[in-house]
Write a protein that holds these residues in place. Structure first.
Motif, PDB file in Angstrom:
ATOM      1  N   ILE A 143       0.854  -1.186   0.000  1.00 17.81           N
ATOM      2  CA  ILE A 143       0.000   0.000   0.000  1.00 17.81           C
ATOM      3  C   ILE A 143       0.884   1.227   0.000  1.00 17.81           C
ATOM      4  CG2 ILE A 143      -1.788   1.241   1.258  1.00 17.81           C
ATOM      5  CD1 ILE A 143      -2.622  -1.475   2.404  1.00 17.81           C
ATOM      6  N   ARG A 144       0.825   1.991  -1.068  1.00 16.54           N
ATOM      7  CA  ARG A 144       1.711   3.146  -1.223  1.00 16.54           C
ATOM      8  C   ARG A 144       0.943   4.435  -1.046  1.00 16.54           C
ATOM      9  NH1 ARG A 144       6.739   3.329  -3.314  1.00 16.54           N
ATOM     10  NH2 ARG A 144       6.522   5.490  -3.946  1.00 16.54           N
ATOM     11  N   ARG A 145       1.553   5.353  -0.335  1.00 17.30           N
ATOM     12  CA  ARG A 145       0.989   6.701  -0.261  1.00 17.30           C
ATOM     13  C   ARG A 145       2.125   7.651  -0.508  1.00 17.30           C
ATOM     14  NH1 ARG A 145      -0.139   6.808   5.342  1.00 17.30           N
ATOM     15  NH2 ARG A 145      -1.655   8.509   5.283  1.00 17.30           N
ATOM     16  N   SER A 146       2.134   8.263  -1.659  1.00 11.87           N
ATOM     17  CA  SER A 146       3.175   9.240  -1.938  1.00 11.87           C
ATOM     18  C   SER A 146       2.834  10.506  -1.169  1.00 11.87           C
ATOM     19  CB  SER A 146       3.249   9.529  -3.428  1.00 11.87           C
ATOM     20  OG  SER A 146       2.130  10.284  -3.813  1.00 11.87           O
ATOM     21  N   PHE A 147       3.780  11.435  -1.183  1.00 14.34           N
ATOM     22  CA  PHE A 147       3.586  12.681  -0.460  1.00 14.34           C
ATOM     23  C   PHE A 147       2.282  13.367  -0.893  1.00 14.34           C
ATOM     24  CE2 PHE A 147       4.514  17.280  -0.112  1.00 14.34           C
ATOM     25  CZ  PHE A 147       4.631  17.340   1.259  1.00 14.34           C
TER      26      PHE A 147
ATOM     27  N   ARG B 248      -0.902  11.481   0.117  1.00 13.30           N
ATOM     28  CA  ARG B 248      -1.301  11.652   1.515  1.00 13.30           C
ATOM     29  C   ARG B 248      -2.007  12.980   1.706  1.00 13.30           C
ATOM     30  NH1 ARG B 248       3.493  11.401   4.918  1.00 13.30           N
ATOM     31  NH2 ARG B 248       4.692  11.402   2.993  1.00 13.30           N
TER      32      ARG B 248
ATOM     33  N   MET C  51      -4.607   6.585  -1.800  1.00 12.43           N
ATOM     34  CA  MET C  51      -3.542   5.599  -1.703  1.00 12.43           C
ATOM     35  C   MET C  51      -3.632   4.653  -2.910  1.00 12.43           C
ATOM     36  SD  MET C  51      -5.107   3.119   1.290  1.00 12.43           S
ATOM     37  CE  MET C  51      -4.186   3.966   2.506  1.00 12.43           C
TER      38      MET C  51
ATOM     39  N   LEU D 281      -8.752   0.796   2.165  1.00 10.44           N
ATOM     40  CA  LEU D 281      -8.416  -0.143   3.233  1.00 10.44           C
ATOM     41  C   LEU D 281      -9.558  -1.121   3.472  1.00 10.44           C
ATOM     42  CD1 LEU D 281      -6.520   2.153   5.711  1.00 10.44           C
ATOM     43  CD2 LEU D 281      -5.603   0.370   4.239  1.00 10.44           C
TER      44      LEU D 281
END
Lengths: 151, 516
Positions: free
Chosen positions: B452-456, B459, B464, B488
């Motif tokens: 699970i990626r959240r770049s700057f 966010r 996500m 999620l």
């Protein structure tokens, strides 16, 4: 996550930026009449490098988390871009530890948990050596207790 | 010992399930000729060039002769040093002269069998057999390949290697093996329909082919010391002419269109997708180079409906399998060539054995912030290029990226429209991309972890990207730019309990943040 990993990341960042900065400096000093853009580039590298080396490790340390439960391994890593990785214990294929030169100096290890997916290794960085070894033993035991070929 | 039972009249002879071969086998001796034929074709042009460019000097003759001799010697050595055998447990292949390689594949790990006959193979009735396992770790190693054996042997290997589970295997006792159960006919799921040819021009395969041919030709031209492209460029630079460029583009498009139809026929002639009685899906296709790819059905983790932009405009799609053990070469995972979308859905339904195709589920849209991100990502690079060109390039250059900008924005918008996800009892469905829109239905039980990626920026806008990792296909399939809570929840529902401890933590964090 061992607090020493802040030191580790600082060293890694410092080396990275030095590798970029020092050659520029040498060129700058050796060449007579260096062009302005070279100076600008060098100063920019220096400034970004110092800020990055100062900020990134502690930021990263605040973000990084890991956890293992009987069912799964979790990590949270990154700083600007953050990533959670989750791998269920029942799908684990291999568990490796590795230690780079800096990590050896600091007594740290990285535990890599791979699954059958080419995309999903879960890396737990910056563990105290004993913690890493205990983790490997623990995970190996739970993995062995799980039947199936984990694909 | 294994005398086959009398075959009932009218039925095709059941393939023999003989004892697995224990002794070592060589590849077929005809490969001595076939390998130079297949691989030597590439060398033919340099050899001819070498022969005919000079004034018949002796060294040219000798050099070409030596090249041919080396190719032949090489192919003899490969043949001489390669042996394979199939035992109860595994398939073994020993090969290599200087570096001896010994490959062994456990038979119960065999997931796919891919039979390929290039024209050279076909003239001599041979076929290359590629055996794929679930292994995926080492990129570039395409499993174990027997290149080549006779077509009958290849066919027999296909049956022997994939027969487990459903097919009766006479290993129990030696006397009882005399009664093989007559195999049911294989069931045809889909077959080439000549009406599908209208998708050939839309798939732009003609242009790709022109590109490939052009690449090869300019390579040879380089060898000869000619630089047609460079000359052309320079000439264009001196005499810029819009009409000429336009004519060139139109010509390219027309040739591409015309070429694409024979190409489609070359690739997909005799296309047939069947479900074999031994529990495999089998794709056969090809006019000159024939391919037969068998995939163990149990290992099928889902399907991927791919719609390249123009094909999508013509309401068409192609279908690919999400499975382990397929090589990366030449679309080996293809289940259906470009065809009407309705056919793709139908094939997908039949392949997955479900009531209705999961990819037809109503997909949930992603939040508005995802549109912003998509537009940003697609347009900003062109703006940067335009600015860069405006500063550093001649003045005619910068309008080009500016002209592209509206199209990039359209693609960005369409990319956002493509985004979507859904979940049913068995499949996670996710759709991505605009130029080649891909709708993947991934078996929920095939998901072996999450990324699970959240770049700057993600966010900041509460988004996500959720990657479901799997052993099959691309290894990870993304649900891009989904809202945090929905994302999620989706991941948690798709694989119950895996994310649960994590979720509690994050909701606590959220509450803490809200309280603060």
């Amino acid at each position: 996550m061992s607090p020493k990993s802040v030191l580790l990341w600082t060293m890694q960042a410092a080396v990275f930026w030095l590798v970029l900065f020092v050659p520029q400096l040498i060129v700058f000093l050796l060449v007579s009449n260096p062009p302005t853009w070279e100076l600008v580039l060098m100063v920019a590298t220096g400034v970004v490098g110092v800020v990055h080396t100062a900020v990134e490790p502690s930021w990263r340390y605040r973000v990084h988390r890991w956890e293992t439960t009987p069912d799964a391994v979790y990590t949270l890593s990154g700083w600007l871009n953050q990533e959670w990785r989750v791998a269920p214990v029942s799908r684990i294929q291999t568990i490796d530890t590795k230690r780079g030169p800096f990590q050896q100096m600091l007594g740290l290890s990285t535990v890599t948990v791979t699954t059958a997916s080419a995309a999903g290794p879960v890396e737990i960085e910056g563990l105290e050596h004993e913690v890493a070894q205990r983790l490997v033993v623990e995970l190996t035991n739970t993995t062995q207790a799980t039947p199936g070929d984990a694909t | 010992m294994t005398t086959p039972a009398e075959v009932p009249a009218g039925l095709p002879a059941a393939p023999e399930f003989t004892e697995p071969l224990q002794e070592w086998h060589r590849l077929h001796v005809r490969m001595l000729v076939v390998r130079p034929l297949n691989e030597g074709v590439a060398m033919l042009v340099p050899i001819l060039v070498l022969l005919f460019t000079g004034n018949g000097e002796k060294w040219r003759l000798i050099a070409s002769g030596a090249t041919v001799a080396m190719i032949l010697a090489f192919s003899y050595l490969i043949w001489r040093t390669t042996r394979y055998r199939i035992t109860e447990e595994k398939v073994e292949l020993h090969t290599g002269l200087l570096t001896r390689k010994q490959l062994a594949v456990p038979r119960d790990r065999i997931r796919t069998v891919d039979l390929t006959s290039k024209p050279g193979h076909r003239i001599f009735g041979l076929s290359a057999v590629r055996i794929g396992t679930g292994q995926q770790d080492v990129p570039g190693t395409d499993g174990l390949t027997l290149d080549a054996v006779t077509q009958q042997e290849a066919e027999r290997l296909r049956l022997v290697l994939l027969q487990k589970g459903t097919a009766p295997r006479a290993v129990a006792s030696e006397g009882e093996s005399a009664e093989p159960v007559p195999l049911p006919e294989s069931e045809v799921i889909s077959q080439l329909d000549l009406k599908w040819l209208k998708y050939a021009p839309l798939s732009l395969s003609g242009l790709v082919a022109i590109g490939a041919v052009f690449g090869v030709l300019s390579n040879y031209a380089d060898d000869l010391g000619l630089h047609p492209v460079q000359d052309l460029w320079e000439w264009l630079f001196e005499n810029p002419s819009l009409a000429l460029i336009a004519a060139f583009l139109v010509g390219l498009a027309v040739v591409g269109l015309i070429l694409s139809v024979p190409l489609y026929i070359l690739q997909f002639w005799n296309y047939r997708l069947t479900r074999e009685p031994d529990g495999t899906l089998r794709v056969q296709r090809g006019l000159l180079t024939t391919r037969s790819v068998s995939v163990e059905e149990q290992r099928l983790r889902g399907v991927d409906i791919q719609e390249p932009l123009l094909v999508r405009a013509g309401k068409g799609a192609k279908l690919a399998a999400v499975t382990t053990g397929l090589g990366s070469k030449g679309e080996s995972n293809l289940l259906l060539p470009p065809a009407p979308l309705s056919v793709a859905h139908q094939v997908s339904r039949d392949v997955l054995k479900v009531g209705s195709d999961p990819t037809t589920l109503r997909l949930r849209k992603h939040p508005f912030a995802a549109l912003r991100r998509s537009m940003f990502r697609h347009t900003v690079p062109w703006v940067v290029i335009a600015v860069g060109l405006a500063i550093w390039a001649p003045s005619w250059a910068w309008p080009i990226p500016v002209a592209i900008l509206p199209f990039a924005a359209l693609v960005g918008w369409d990319n956002y429209r493509s985004l979507g996800n859904a979940l049913d009892e068995r499949y996670l469905v996710t759709r991505n991309n605009s130029l080649v829109r891909s709708t993947v239905a991934l078996q929920r039980t095939g998901i072996i972890g999450w990324r699970i990626r959240r770049s700057f920026f993600q966010r900041r806008s509460g988004l996500m990207t959720i990657g479901a990792t799997t052993a099959a296909g691309a290894g990870v399939y993304h649900v891009t730019d989904v809202g945090e809570s929905h994302g999620l929840a989706l991941a948690d529902e798709a694989v119950p309990d895996l994310l649960r401890p994590f979720l509690v933590d994050s909701t606590v964090d959220d509450q803490a943040e809200r309280n603060a």
